[in-house]
Design a protein around this motif. Sequence first.
Motif, short mmCIF file in Angstrom:
data_model
loop_
_atom_site.label_atom_id
_atom_site.label_comp_id
_atom_site.label_asym_id
_atom_site.label_seq_id
_atom_site.Cartn_x
_atom_site.Cartn_y
_atom_site.Cartn_z
N ILE A 240 0.83 -1.21 0.00
CA ILE A 240 0.00 0.00 0.00
C ILE A 240 0.87 1.25 0.00
O ILE A 240 0.78 2.09 -0.89
N TRP A 241 1.75 1.38 1.00
CA TRP A 241 2.51 2.64 1.06
C TRP A 241 3.59 2.71 -0.02
O TRP A 241 3.90 3.79 -0.53
N SER A 242 4.12 1.56 -0.40
CA SER A 242 5.14 1.56 -1.43
C SER A 242 4.55 1.95 -2.79
O SER A 242 5.15 2.74 -3.54
N ALA A 243 3.37 1.42 -3.11
CA ALA A 243 2.73 1.78 -4.38
C ALA A 243 2.38 3.26 -4.42
O ALA A 243 2.53 3.91 -5.46
N LEU A 244 1.94 3.80 -3.29
CA LEU A 244 1.60 5.22 -3.24
C LEU A 244 2.85 6.08 -3.39
O LEU A 244 2.85 7.08 -4.11
N ASN A 245 3.93 5.70 -2.71
CA ASN A 245 5.15 6.50 -2.77
C ASN A 245 5.83 6.42 -4.14
O ASN A 245 6.37 7.42 -4.63
N ASP A 246 5.82 5.24 -4.73
CA ASP A 246 6.49 5.06 -6.03
C ASP A 246 5.58 5.42 -7.20
O ASP A 246 6.00 5.37 -8.35
N ARG A 247 4.31 5.74 -6.88
CA ARG A 247 3.30 5.96 -7.92
C ARG A 247 3.30 4.80 -8.90
O ARG A 247 3.41 4.96 -10.11
N ASN A 248 3.15 3.63 -8.32
CA ASN A 248 3.20 2.38 -9.10
C ASN A 248 2.11 1.45 -8.60
O ASN A 248 2.35 0.59 -7.74
N PHE A 249 0.90 1.62 -9.13
CA PHE A 249 -0.21 0.80 -8.68
C PHE A 249 -0.10 -0.65 -9.16
O PHE A 249 -0.86 -1.51 -8.70
N LEU A 285 4.79 9.63 1.50
CA LEU A 285 5.58 10.83 1.20
C LEU A 285 4.70 12.03 0.89
O LEU A 285 5.08 13.17 1.16
N ASP A 286 3.54 11.81 0.30
CA ASP A 286 2.61 12.88 -0.04
C ASP A 286 1.40 12.74 0.87
O ASP A 286 0.65 11.77 0.77
N GLU A 287 1.20 13.70 1.76
CA GLU A 287 0.13 13.55 2.76
C GLU A 287 -1.26 13.49 2.13
O GLU A 287 -2.20 13.00 2.76
N ARG A 288 -1.38 13.92 0.88
CA ARG A 288 -2.67 13.79 0.19
C ARG A 288 -3.03 12.33 -0.03
O ARG A 288 -4.20 12.03 -0.32
N HIS A 289 -2.06 11.43 0.12
CA HIS A 289 -2.31 10.02 -0.16
C HIS A 289 -2.54 9.20 1.11
O HIS A 289 -2.71 7.98 1.02
N ILE A 290 -2.56 9.85 2.27
CA ILE A 290 -2.95 9.14 3.49
C ILE A 290 -4.35 8.57 3.32
O ILE A 290 -4.63 7.43 3.69
N ALA A 291 -5.23 9.36 2.73
CA ALA A 291 -6.60 8.91 2.50
C ALA A 291 -6.63 7.70 1.59
O ALA A 291 -7.41 6.75 1.82
N HIS A 292 -5.80 7.67 0.56
CA HIS A 292 -5.78 6.55 -0.36
C HIS A 292 -5.42 5.25 0.38
O HIS A 292 -6.01 4.19 0.11
N ARG A 374 -3.16 1.64 -14.17
CA ARG A 374 -2.03 2.40 -14.71
C ARG A 374 -1.10 2.70 -13.54
O ARG A 374 -1.44 2.48 -12.40
N ASN A 375 0.07 3.23 -13.85
CA ASN A 375 1.02 3.52 -12.77
C ASN A 375 0.42 4.43 -11.71
O ASN A 375 0.60 4.21 -10.51
N THR A 376 -0.28 5.48 -12.14
CA THR A 376 -0.71 6.51 -11.19
C THR A 376 -2.22 6.55 -10.96
O THR A 376 -2.70 7.42 -10.23
N ASP A 377 -2.97 5.64 -11.58
CA ASP A 377 -4.38 5.56 -11.22
C ASP A 377 -4.87 4.13 -11.39
O ASP A 377 -4.33 3.36 -12.18
N ILE A 378 -5.89 3.80 -10.61
CA ILE A 378 -6.38 2.44 -10.58
C ILE A 378 -7.88 2.46 -10.31
O ILE A 378 -8.38 3.34 -9.60
N VAL A 379 -8.58 1.52 -10.91
CA VAL A 379 -9.96 1.24 -10.54
C VAL A 379 -10.04 -0.26 -10.28
O VAL A 379 -9.63 -1.06 -11.14
N PHE A 380 -10.48 -0.64 -9.09
CA PHE A 380 -10.68 -2.06 -8.83
C PHE A 380 -12.06 -2.30 -8.24
O PHE A 380 -12.66 -1.41 -7.64
N TRP A 390 -16.89 -0.39 -6.25
CA TRP A 390 -15.76 -0.01 -7.10
C TRP A 390 -14.95 1.06 -6.39
O TRP A 390 -15.50 2.00 -5.79
N VAL A 391 -13.64 0.93 -6.48
CA VAL A 391 -12.72 1.85 -5.82
C VAL A 391 -11.82 2.46 -6.88
O VAL A 391 -11.20 1.74 -7.68
N ALA A 392 -11.76 3.78 -6.91
CA ALA A 392 -10.93 4.50 -7.89
C ALA A 392 -9.98 5.43 -7.15
O ALA A 392 -10.39 6.17 -6.26
N LEU A 393 -8.71 5.37 -7.51
CA LEU A 393 -7.66 6.16 -6.86
C LEU A 393 -6.80 6.84 -7.91
O LEU A 393 -6.43 6.21 -8.91
N ASN A 394 -6.46 8.09 -7.68
CA ASN A 394 -5.64 8.86 -8.61
C ASN A 394 -4.48 9.49 -7.86
O ASN A 394 -4.68 10.22 -6.87
#
Length: 437
Positions: A240-249, A285-292, A374-380, A390-394
Amino acid sequence: MSNWIKHAVWWHVYPLGFVGAEREAGACAGVVHRLDHLVRWLDYAVELGASGILLGPIFASSTHGYDTIDHLLIDRRLGDDADFDALVAAARRRGLRIILDGVFNHVGRESPRFRRSVAGGPLSPDASWFRLTWPADGKEPDCATFEGHHQLVTLNHDEPAVVDHVIRVMNHWLDRGADGWRLDAAYAVPRQFWRHVLPAVRARHADAYIFGEVIHGDYAGFVDETGVDSVTQYELWKAIWSALNDRNFHELAWALARHNAMIDRFVPQTFIGNHDVTRIASQVLDERHIAHALVILMTCGGTPSIYAGDEQAFRGIKEHRAGGDDAIRPSFPAASAELAPFGWPTYRLHQELIGLRRKHPWLHRARTRMVDLRNTDIVFEAFDEGNRLWVALNLADAAVGRTVDSGVDRLAGSGAVRRTGVRTELTLPPHGWAILG
């Protein structure tokens, strides 16, 4: 496994830190009744949406709680049996369950039994409890320790008396009102040991929830071979945190595929923070992604826990040195009104997402299916039988548009949703997220 666990969301507390206890038990002249400090926070946990309290060590120890000296005695820095009973009663009144932390791989070097084993020599009744190597000169023996920690003496799990002792301890505290156990360092204990212990515990407490701390390896194999209900899902935590930090979903998608295979065999204990790791608000690394990170936790299969303070966006970095856990195990004020104001938006987000999960209890066993990756967005898609979300993250700096092949509404998050027949078009803002259903 008991049915009640399907609805469980734990608030995970490290008691010695939470109450501001002394670093060493020897600095405490007598019993100090501090468990009532935790009682005063139970309403806060209920309002958060938790259904139970996952407690760190509360038994007599020399320092941090994981160097136990008496499994049948409450640590005097926390209180006594009456304080424990009062905590259980207060939790019961609020509908909260209690899980205890059992350290059964090792004991502290100050354990009276270990001291007797050393003083009594190789033929003493206590010597068989440990793995001791006696020198010819009669001096103190060498002993097996946990991962090289001198103060943590490994128990001899082949000794029947050790099996009987752990059964007695687990049943004793379940008899007194606990609902289950976290087995600390379960991965370090021979698996057949749990096969001897757990049936005897379940014979008396069939509804107890018992899960093991396992960091690496074959989680499902461990569950099958030991009889525990679950293990700690460190793979997903890291992804979870590694994918968010590396922007690699793609890393998250890989971990969720493995998670699906686990769900086929057991339901993992899931988390994005605990008493042993850097806080999620510092790890991302980006506090906007705590929610993600929280969105992923709350929409994946598992029995989730929230480490106390993470719901307020507490910061804290774990360091691998003496005292390196202090920053992630702080004391809490007398009341929630004394918390800093900037943490409350994160608390309200936790309330919203825990509330959504409890409205959809099938998420406990949910699997995931990639819809768009995709690397920086996902829908699962999270699904179980006929239930779906459905969950969508950008993570990108630009808005993205995605389509879901179903007519759905936005249940949480942000973004514009437009139904077109049996499809839904979603526009996610930069660094946005949404849950649809």
